[in-house]
Design a protein around this motif. Structure first.
Motif, PDB file in Angstrom:
ATOM      1  N   LEU A   1     -10.087  -7.989 -21.801  1.00  0.00           N
ATOM      2  CA  LEU A   1      -8.987  -7.367 -22.532  1.00  0.00           C
ATOM      3  C   LEU A   1      -9.579  -6.495 -23.630  1.00  0.00           C
TER       4      LEU A   1
ATOM      5  N   VAL B   1      -8.848  -3.184 -26.648  1.00  0.00           N
ATOM      6  CA  VAL B   1      -7.872  -2.436 -27.425  1.00  0.00           C
ATOM      7  C   VAL B   1      -8.398  -1.008 -27.546  1.00  0.00           C
TER       8      VAL B   1
ATOM      9  N   LEU C   1       1.705  -0.630 -32.121  1.00  0.00           N
ATOM     10  CA  LEU C   1       1.202  -0.738 -30.751  1.00  0.00           C
ATOM     11  C   LEU C   1       2.092   0.033 -29.786  1.00  0.00           C
TER      12      LEU C   1
ATOM     13  N   GLY D   1       2.942  -0.330 -25.788  1.00  0.00           N
ATOM     14  CA  GLY D   1       2.723  -1.296 -24.704  1.00  0.00           C
ATOM     15  C   GLY D   1       3.727  -1.147 -23.592  1.00  0.00           C
TER      16      GLY D   1
ATOM     17  N   VAL E   1      -1.125  -7.930 -19.189  1.00  0.00           N
ATOM     18  CA  VAL E   1      -1.807  -7.501 -20.413  1.00  0.00           C
ATOM     19  C   VAL E   1      -0.950  -7.806 -21.632  1.00  0.00           C
TER      20      VAL E   1
ATOM     21  N   ALA F   1      -2.264 -10.163 -24.607  1.00  0.00           N
ATOM     22  CA  ALA F   1      -2.361  -9.606 -25.958  1.00  0.00           C
ATOM     23  C   ALA F   1      -1.479 -10.379 -26.926  1.00  0.00           C
TER      24      ALA F   1
ATOM     25  N   TYR G   1      -3.116 -13.702 -27.729  1.00  0.00           N
ATOM     26  CA  TYR G   1      -4.273 -13.505 -28.610  1.00  0.00           C
ATOM     27  C   TYR G   1      -3.814 -13.252 -30.048  1.00  0.00           C
TER      28      TYR G   1
ATOM     29  N   PRO H   1       2.906  -8.891 -33.640  1.00  0.00           N
ATOM     30  CA  PRO H   1       2.728  -7.549 -33.058  1.00  0.00           C
ATOM     31  C   PRO H   1       3.836  -6.591 -33.482  1.00  0.00           C
TER      32      PRO H   1
ATOM     33  N   PHE I   1      -3.353  -2.126 -25.961  1.00  0.00           N
ATOM     34  CA  PHE I   1      -4.133  -3.146 -25.275  1.00  0.00           C
ATOM     35  C   PHE I   1      -4.189  -2.798 -23.785  1.00  0.00           C
TER      36      PHE I   1
ATOM     37  N   LEU J   1     -12.498  -7.528 -28.003  1.00  0.00           N
ATOM     38  CA  LEU J   1     -11.779  -8.308 -29.011  1.00  0.00           C
ATOM     39  C   LEU J   1     -12.604  -9.505 -29.433  1.00  0.00           C
TER      40      LEU J   1
END
Length: 322
Positions: free
Chosen positions: A163, A165, A201, A203, A210, A214, A217, A225, A249, A276
């Motif tokens: 993964l 970024v 972000l 996404g 993903v 993300a 995490y 987020p 991500f 990451l």
């Protein structure tokens, strides 16, 4: 085609019942009987027998029809033979959009050279949605990304990914809160998101592998987020990141897409692909297909080619991130 029809064709080729009977390893009487039975069945005369053997108009029509039938039978046998040998068929394949754009053209070029009579129908979507189509027998196989378990599907390993970024240095510097002075990142570096304020972000719109990874995490880091753009198209997400509006991500498979963005927009600051810090969960890539006893050769070869291409793909990405 029955025996009487075959005898008729021999008689037409030879235009002599004696020679035709000899070729068929039967007596002339036997061949003549077959011709008479055929004429009786069709209710018409097929030959003028005097002064010499000739086809009647009905005989000519039958001859042309049987020739067509013979060709159709030959084609049928050839097609069945190809099917039996696994040379002809259709593959219904599922994978996500960006992987299809990056990976599929090169794969199909190599595959089509070996199996020119196999067609490919592609369905685009995220792994879990594609798995539903696979279980409903709408697909033959999919390229799964961290696919959830299923006892009904066979799982063929096809590598692991990381993964990442994607962001620019200027964008990240804007949200930096670390105690040390700022140092620019380079592609392949590890980033500790705890040293940053939560940044915007871009996404996927729908739930995706993903997005889940993300989110998990960030939750472990106690970071909420801030997804300001939701669109299920990585090119758009990366473009937004290249313009320093957000970070994205993505799986390491997408590194070529990041490189493409930099080439397409040389006026922008380079977009970086960063590992990451503290994230150790590998993204498992698998080829999924229903459990079945018979798998045609063309499908087995397609799976083998996917595996081989992914090995090369993953090796190149690993080198670029090292």
């Amino acid at each position: 085609m029955d025996t009487s029809q075959k005898m008729f064709l021999l008689a037409v080729e030879e235009m002599n019942f004696t020679k035709a009977a000899h070729r068929a390893y039967v007596t002339q009487q036997c061949l003549s009987e077959h011709i008479r039975n055929l004429e009786k069945t069709l209710g018409t005369q097929l030959f003028f027998r005097t002064p010499r053997l000739q086809l009647t108009p009905s005989g000519k029509a039958l001859y042309e029809t049987l020739q067509q039938m013979s060709q159709l039978e030959a084609n049928l046998h050839a097609r069945i033979n190809e099917l039996e040998q696994g040379q002809v068929g259709e593959i219904r394949f599922g994978l996500n959009t960006t992987r299809a754009r990056l990976f599929l053209p090169e794969l199909m070029k190599a595959y089509h050279q070996r199996f020119p009579k196999v067609t490919l129908s592609v369905t685009l979507g995220d792994t879990e949605a594609l798995m539903e189509d696979l279980l409903k027998q709408k697909l033959d196989l999919i390229l799964g990304v961290d696919a959830p378990p299923s006892t009904l599907l066979e799982r063929i390993p096809a590598g692991e990914e990381a993964l990442l970024v994607a962001a620019t240095n200027s964008f990240l510097k804007r949200y930096y809160k670390g105690g040390r002075g700022w140092q620019d990142f380079h592609t392949g570096d590890a980033i500790d998101l705890r040293s940053f304020e939560p940044f915007p972000l871009a996404g996927n719109l729908n739930v995706s592998t993903v997005l889940k990874l993300a989110g998990s995490y960030l939750w472990q880091l106690d970071i909420v987020p801030k997804q300001i753009v939701s669109i299920s198209d990585y090119d758009t997400q990366l473009n937004l990141s290249g313009q320093q509006l957000a970070a994205t991500f993505c799986a390491s498979f997408m590194l070529p897409a990041i490189q493409n963005q930099n080439q397409l927009h040389p006026q922008h600051e380079p977009l970086l692909a960063l590992k990451l810090s503290g994230f150790s969960h590998p993204i498992s890539i698998e080829i999924l297909r229903p459990r079945q006893l018979f798998v045609p050769r063309y499908l087995e070869e397609f799976i083998s080619l996917i595996q081989a291409h992914l090995v090369v793909w993953h090796e190149k990405i690993a080198q670029a991130l090292a």
